[in-house]
Scaffold this motif. Structure first.
Motif, PDB file in Angstrom:
ATOM      1  N   PHE A  13     -17.349  -7.089  14.016  1.00 34.51           N
ATOM      2  CA  PHE A  13     -18.673  -7.670  13.862  1.00 34.51           C
ATOM      3  C   PHE A  13     -19.753  -6.665  14.251  1.00 34.51           C
ATOM      4  O   PHE A  13     -19.542  -5.799  15.108  1.00 34.51           O
ATOM      5  CB  PHE A  13     -18.817  -8.924  14.732  1.00 34.51           C
ATOM      6  N   ARG A  14     -20.897  -6.823  13.643  1.00 33.88           N
ATOM      7  CA  ARG A  14     -22.076  -6.038  14.017  1.00 33.88           C
ATOM      8  C   ARG A  14     -22.431  -6.384  15.469  1.00 33.88           C
ATOM      9  O   ARG A  14     -22.189  -7.510  15.914  1.00 33.88           O
ATOM     10  CB  ARG A  14     -23.254  -6.386  13.114  1.00 33.88           C
ATOM     11  N   ASP A  15     -22.999  -5.460  16.182  1.00 32.51           N
ATOM     12  CA  ASP A  15     -23.401  -5.723  17.561  1.00 32.51           C
ATOM     13  C   ASP A  15     -24.398  -6.869  17.646  1.00 32.51           C
ATOM     14  O   ASP A  15     -24.433  -7.603  18.639  1.00 32.51           O
ATOM     15  CB  ASP A  15     -24.006  -4.470  18.200  1.00 32.51           C
ATOM     16  N   ASP A  16     -25.227  -7.012  16.615  1.00 32.67           N
ATOM     17  CA  ASP A  16     -26.253  -8.055  16.641  1.00 32.67           C
ATOM     18  C   ASP A  16     -25.797  -9.370  15.989  1.00 32.67           C
ATOM     19  O   ASP A  16     -26.591 -10.293  15.836  1.00 32.67           O
ATOM     20  CB  ASP A  16     -27.549  -7.558  15.997  1.00 32.67           C
ATOM     21  N   ALA A  17     -24.511  -9.474  15.646  1.00 34.77           N
ATOM     22  CA  ALA A  17     -23.989 -10.739  15.111  1.00 34.77           C
ATOM     23  C   ALA A  17     -23.829 -11.718  16.270  1.00 34.77           C
ATOM     24  O   ALA A  17     -22.993 -11.512  17.145  1.00 34.77           O
ATOM     25  CB  ALA A  17     -22.658 -10.520  14.396  1.00 34.77           C
ATOM     26  N   ASP A  18     -24.634 -12.755  16.263  1.00 35.08           N
ATOM     27  CA  ASP A  18     -24.595 -13.706  17.376  1.00 35.08           C
ATOM     28  C   ASP A  18     -23.456 -14.712  17.190  1.00 35.08           C
ATOM     29  O   ASP A  18     -22.730 -14.698  16.196  1.00 35.08           O
ATOM     30  CB  ASP A  18     -25.951 -14.404  17.544  1.00 35.08           C
ATOM     31  N   ALA A  19     -23.322 -15.584  18.173  1.00 29.99           N
ATOM     32  CA  ALA A  19     -22.217 -16.553  18.162  1.00 29.99           C
ATOM     33  C   ALA A  19     -22.272 -17.461  16.939  1.00 29.99           C
ATOM     34  O   ALA A  19     -21.236 -17.804  16.367  1.00 29.99           O
ATOM     35  CB  ALA A  19     -22.242 -17.386  19.446  1.00 29.99           C
ATOM     36  N   ASP A  20     -23.466 -17.837  16.503  1.00 26.83           N
ATOM     37  CA  ASP A  20     -23.595 -18.693  15.328  1.00 26.83           C
ATOM     38  C   ASP A  20     -23.124 -17.974  14.069  1.00 26.83           C
ATOM     39  O   ASP A  20     -22.448 -18.571  13.220  1.00 26.83           O
ATOM     40  CB  ASP A  20     -25.040 -19.164  15.145  1.00 26.83           C
ATOM     41  N   ALA A  47     -22.382  -9.780   8.411  1.00 27.29           N
ATOM     42  CA  ALA A  47     -22.029  -9.918   9.830  1.00 27.29           C
ATOM     43  C   ALA A  47     -21.140  -8.801  10.356  1.00 27.29           C
ATOM     44  O   ALA A  47     -20.914  -8.722  11.561  1.00 27.29           O
ATOM     45  CB  ALA A  47     -21.322 -11.258  10.051  1.00 27.29           C
ATOM     46  N   ILE A  48     -20.626  -7.920   9.488  1.00 32.71           N
ATOM     47  CA  ILE A  48     -19.630  -6.947   9.936  1.00 32.71           C
ATOM     48  C   ILE A  48     -20.066  -5.506   9.723  1.00 32.71           C
ATOM     49  O   ILE A  48     -20.941  -5.213   8.913  1.00 32.71           O
ATOM     50  CB  ILE A  48     -18.267  -7.164   9.240  1.00 32.71           C
ATOM     51  N   THR A  49     -19.403  -4.620  10.478  1.00 34.32           N
ATOM     52  CA  THR A  49     -19.602  -3.186  10.292  1.00 34.32           C
ATOM     53  C   THR A  49     -18.383  -2.526   9.679  1.00 34.32           C
ATOM     54  O   THR A  49     -18.507  -1.532   8.967  1.00 34.32           O
ATOM     55  CB  THR A  49     -19.898  -2.481  11.625  1.00 34.32           C
ATOM     56  N   ASP A  50     -17.196  -3.046   9.977  1.00 31.11           N
ATOM     57  CA  ASP A  50     -15.957  -2.448   9.497  1.00 31.11           C
ATOM     58  C   ASP A  50     -14.992  -3.520   9.029  1.00 31.11           C
ATOM     59  O   ASP A  50     -14.979  -4.642   9.551  1.00 31.11           O
ATOM     60  CB  ASP A  50     -15.265  -1.644  10.614  1.00 31.11           C
ATOM     61  N   ARG A  51     -14.155  -3.108   8.068  1.00 28.08           N
ATOM     62  CA  ARG A  51     -13.120  -3.989   7.522  1.00 28.08           C
ATOM     63  C   ARG A  51     -11.893  -3.134   7.258  1.00 28.08           C
ATOM     64  O   ARG A  51     -12.003  -2.000   6.788  1.00 28.08           O
ATOM     65  CB  ARG A  51     -13.607  -4.610   6.218  1.00 28.08           C
ATOM     66  N   ALA A  52     -10.745  -3.674   7.551  1.00 23.99           N
ATOM     67  CA  ALA A  52      -9.470  -3.031   7.208  1.00 23.99           C
ATOM     68  C   ALA A  52      -8.594  -4.116   6.581  1.00 23.99           C
ATOM     69  O   ALA A  52      -8.606  -5.261   7.026  1.00 23.99           O
ATOM     70  CB  ALA A  52      -8.786  -2.445   8.426  1.00 23.99           C
ATOM     71  N   ALA A  53      -7.835  -3.740   5.547  1.00 18.48           N
ATOM     72  CA  ALA A  53      -6.991  -4.730   4.886  1.00 18.48           C
ATOM     73  C   ALA A  53      -5.745  -4.060   4.337  1.00 18.48           C
ATOM     74  O   ALA A  53      -5.731  -2.855   4.066  1.00 18.48           O
ATOM     75  CB  ALA A  53      -7.749  -5.421   3.752  1.00 18.48           C
TER      76      ALA A  53
END
Length: 98
Positions: free
Chosen positions: A10-17, A86-92
């Motif tokens: 998650f991005r650092d600024d992605a809040d709980a909501d 909401a994200i900075t990184d993804r791996a799949a």
């Protein structure tokens, strides 16, 4: 059987909501697509440093079922409208399991 594993940071600024919105949206995918054999999602438990924040593991009968899930319009909407902001990184990875 095809197993699909995806992880997000998650991005650092992605809040709980926002994090909950990602969880809630992803949780709708089995019903929306109707092609999952098994499905588990959730946040990392924080047991090791450096882990990703959230994971999705889905099992599909075959490659066609996985592609139906992947390409489903609701899946695409969730990816672009809910997850990506909401994200900075993804791996799949997708792997074949017995």
């Amino acid at each position: 059987m095809i197993r699909h594993v995806v992880m997000f940071k998650f991005r650092d600024d992605a809040d709980a909501d926002q994090r909950q919105a990602v969880h809630d949206a992803i949780a709708t995918m089995p019903e929306a697509t109707g092609v999952t054999e098994a499905y588990a999602i959730g946040p990392d438990l924080g047991l090791a440093e450096g882990n990703f924040d959230f994971a999705v593991v889905g099992d599909f009968a075959d490659q066609a079922a996985y592609k139906t899930y992947r390409d489903h319009p609701e899946h695409q909407r969730i990816v672009f409208d809910v997850i990506r902001p909401a994200i900075t990184d993804r791996a799949a990875i997708q792997l074949e399991i017995p």
